[in-house]
Scaffold this motif. Structure first.
Motif, PDB file in Angstrom:
ATOM      1  N   GLU A  33      33.242  43.860  16.980  1.00 40.89           N
ATOM      2  CA  GLU A  33      34.456  44.674  16.886  1.00 40.89           C
ATOM      3  C   GLU A  33      34.146  46.077  16.383  1.00 40.89           C
ATOM      4  N   ASN A  34      33.273  46.184  15.395  1.00 34.05           N
ATOM      5  CA  ASN A  34      32.925  47.496  14.871  1.00 34.05           C
ATOM      6  C   ASN A  34      32.277  48.366  15.943  1.00 34.05           C
ATOM      7  N   LEU A  35      31.293  47.813  16.637  1.00 36.21           N
ATOM      8  CA  LEU A  35      30.560  48.604  17.617  1.00 36.21           C
ATOM      9  C   LEU A  35      31.443  48.975  18.797  1.00 36.21           C
ATOM     10  N   TYR A  36      32.238  48.024  19.270  1.00 33.90           N
ATOM     11  CA  TYR A  36      33.071  48.310  20.440  1.00 33.90           C
ATOM     12  C   TYR A  36      34.268  49.187  20.094  1.00 33.90           C
ATOM     13  N   LYS A  37      35.084  48.750  19.131  1.00 39.19           N
ATOM     14  CA  LYS A  37      36.342  49.445  18.867  1.00 39.19           C
ATOM     15  C   LYS A  37      36.146  50.795  18.193  1.00 39.19           C
ATOM     16  N   ARG A  38      35.154  50.910  17.316  1.00 33.78           N
ATOM     17  CA  ARG A  38      35.028  52.128  16.524  1.00 33.78           C
ATOM     18  C   ARG A  38      34.013  53.119  17.072  1.00 33.78           C
ATOM     19  N   HIS A  39      33.172  52.673  18.023  1.00 29.04           N
ATOM     20  CA  HIS A  39      32.133  53.563  18.548  1.00 29.04           C
ATOM     21  C   HIS A  39      32.219  53.703  20.068  1.00 29.04           C
ATOM     22  N   ILE A  40      32.026  52.600  20.764  1.00 30.12           N
ATOM     23  CA  ILE A  40      31.987  52.662  22.222  1.00 30.12           C
ATOM     24  C   ILE A  40      33.321  53.108  22.803  1.00 30.12           C
ATOM     25  N   ALA A  41      34.416  52.508  22.363  1.00 33.83           N
ATOM     26  CA  ALA A  41      35.723  52.818  22.965  1.00 33.83           C
ATOM     27  C   ALA A  41      36.114  54.291  22.806  1.00 33.83           C
ATOM     28  N   PRO A  42      36.005  54.885  21.613  1.00 36.02           N
ATOM     29  CA  PRO A  42      36.400  56.290  21.507  1.00 36.02           C
ATOM     30  C   PRO A  42      35.451  57.263  22.204  1.00 36.02           C
ATOM     31  N   VAL A  43      34.150  56.990  22.182  1.00 35.61           N
ATOM     32  CA  VAL A  43      33.195  57.937  22.772  1.00 35.61           C
ATOM     33  C   VAL A  43      33.155  57.802  24.293  1.00 35.61           C
ATOM     34  N   PHE A  44      33.055  56.595  24.803  1.00 34.19           N
ATOM     35  CA  PHE A  44      32.817  56.407  26.224  1.00 34.19           C
ATOM     36  C   PHE A  44      34.070  56.083  27.030  1.00 34.19           C
ATOM     37  N   LEU A  45      35.079  55.516  26.396  1.00 32.92           N
ATOM     38  CA  LEU A  45      36.314  55.200  27.104  1.00 32.92           C
ATOM     39  C   LEU A  45      37.459  56.132  26.753  1.00 32.92           C
ATOM     40  N   GLY A  46      37.286  56.946  25.715  1.00 34.58           N
ATOM     41  CA  GLY A  46      38.337  57.862  25.313  1.00 34.58           C
ATOM     42  C   GLY A  46      39.486  57.202  24.588  1.00 34.58           C
ATOM     43  N   GLN A  47      39.247  56.005  24.040  1.00 37.80           N
ATOM     44  CA  GLN A  47      40.293  55.299  23.299  1.00 37.80           C
ATOM     45  C   GLN A  47      40.152  55.591  21.818  1.00 37.80           C
ATOM     46  N   GLN A  48      41.265  55.704  21.152  1.00 38.08           N
ATOM     47  CA  GLN A  48      41.252  55.997  19.720  1.00 38.08           C
ATOM     48  C   GLN A  48      40.670  54.823  18.966  1.00 38.08           C
ATOM     49  N   SER A  49      39.779  55.130  18.003  1.00 36.12           N
ATOM     50  CA  SER A  49      39.163  54.066  17.214  1.00 36.12           C
ATOM     51  C   SER A  49      40.194  53.423  16.315  1.00 36.12           C
ATOM     52  N   SER A  50      39.904  52.167  15.981  1.00 37.99           N
ATOM     53  CA  SER A  50      40.828  51.423  15.116  1.00 37.99           C
ATOM     54  C   SER A  50      40.043  50.628  14.097  1.00 37.99           C
TER      55      SER A  50
END
Length: 422
Positions: A405-422
């Motif tokens: 969850e940390n790696l996906y939601k807080r790093h990958i999603a905001p940098v590569f998918l443009g989703q706000q980290s949570s």
């Protein structure tokens, strides 16, 4: 064997104790479910191996095992992180990605002859330099060209030595070369980066990533401290300079910036994503030891023996904080007055411990000094040996959930998918 090529999106992941490779890879799998291909790169420096008493072959074995277990059929790499000529040997067999660190050579004056030769070879840089995608232009004089070359040529030549040693051992097409300039005092200007890249091309190092220095503080495991607008300007200029170098210096077409973030630079992740989209380019995002912190969070969540060990780790880190902090002094900012006493922490519940440690700046109980001390405190867990590792294994489910969850939601999603980290 065909030449190893790094795809546009890649993420460097630290795994101090080589137990979370499956959980980390799962984050890349989640990204693929959203249509984004992320290349996993497991990175671990010689310093970290030395502190823990581990070997690069363990990092490779853990990565290979995770790839096999999760049926990953896409590229992946193991990075000899911040490698030098003195430390590269033990990484030659297990690694296929090399972050060549020459920061210590920056500023050592090149010879007059080397400087003059470079200035003549790259006289086309003189005058007004325009970079596509940015509005700014840059004036390059003879003095600026020579002075900048003198400042960086020795460092680039050292990188060439390291590169050729690796290439001789592995074959030039069998690894990803990166040159790191980030662990130095000041950010490189666009002109400096152009001159560095020209020198790298002269050395015939086919780099696929370069790690420049940015302004602001990139402390370990906590958010960026600095002007986000200035960072966005700097990274845009770096993308533009790299594009210029690909066109004019015949560097690899997939060359991209590597951002040595120290993890958790949440405030600049939107800027990185926006700039990648603006330049239609990729980036290598290198995280650090937050996986180790997620292990501690998972153990604390598990309560019982896990929470007791997490408290013990903090007590030992608190008692040896000067020793633990010394190697990382330039990339941590710990306020001793904000460190709770081990006696206080010993009375905490599982929730109190995780709220203080988990990087959620909106949480009133979050304590960045507590987090940073534990970030550099992995040596304490290393000394526990199998006692620590056994608890990781017996609490694998809760630990792995936190890691993924940390790696996906807080790093990958905001940098590569443009989703706000949570």
């Amino acid at each position: 064997m065909k030449r190893q090529v790094l795809d546009p999106y890649s993420i460097g992941m630290g795994d101090r104790f080589a137990h979370q490779a499956k959980a980390q890879l799962q984050a890349c799998i989640l990204a693929s479910h959203h249509g984004v291909a992320i290349v996993p790169v497991w990175n671990k420096s010689n310093r970290e191996h030395t502190i823990i008493g581990s070997d690069p072959t363990a990092t490779r074995a853990a990565a290979d095992a995770a790839v096999k277990a999760l049926h990953w059929d896409k590229p992946y790499f193991c990075d000899a992180d911040h490698i030098t000529l003195q430390t590269v040997d033990r990484f030659l067999t297990p690694c296929d990605f090399y972050t060549i660190d020459v920061a210590d050579e920056i500023g050592k004056p090149a010879s007059a002859a080397d400087t003059e030769d470079f200035a003549k070879r790259h006289a086309d840089l003189l005058g007004t330099v325009s970079l596509k995608g940015v509005d700014e232009t840059f004036e390059v004089t003879q003095d600026l060209l020579r002075n900048t070359a003198s400042k960086f040529l020795s460092a680039v030549k050292k990188a060439g030595e390291v590169y050729r040693k690796i290439a001789q051992a592995k074959g030039a097409d069998n690894f990803i070369p990166e040159v790191s300039m980030d662990e130095t005092d000041s950010a490189q200007t666009p002109v400096e980066l152009l001159i560095i890249l020209a020198a790298i091309a002269d050395e015939q190092i086919p780099i696929q990533t370069i790690a420049p220095k940015f302004s602001g503080r990139f402390n370990k495991g906590v958010d960026y401290v600095g002007n986000v607008e200035q960072f966005e300007r700097e990274i845009a200029l770096d993308f533009a300079a790299i594009a210029y170098a690909i066109e004019h210096f015949r560097l690899p077409v997939n060359l991209k910036p590597s951002i040595h973030s120290g993890s958790d630079k949440f405030s600049i992740y939107p800027a990185i994503h926006a700039t990648m989209k603006r330049f239609n380019a990729g980036v290598h995002l290198k995280t650090a030891g937050t996986t180790w912190l997620e292990e501690l969070i998972g153990l604390a969540e598990a309560d019982g023996d896990g929470l007791a060990l997490a408290k013990e780790v903090y007590a030992e880190a608190y008692g040896h904080r000067e020793e633990l902090c010394a190697p990382y002094a330039s990339v941590i900012d710990i306020d001793p007055a904000k460190l709770p006493s081990p006696v206080e922490v010993n009375g905490w519940t599982s929730l109190q411990y995780t709220m203080a440690l988990r990087h959620n700046p909106s949480e009133s109980q979050y304590n960045s000094s507590f987090r940073q001390l534990l970030h550099v405190g992995f040596k304490v867990a290393a000394k526990m040996g199998t006692r620590y590792l056994d608890l990781l294994e017996s609490n694998e489910a809760v630990v792995a959930r936190n890691v993924t969850e940390n790696l996906y939601k807080r790093h990958i999603a905001p940098v590569f998918l443009g989703q706000q980290s949570s």
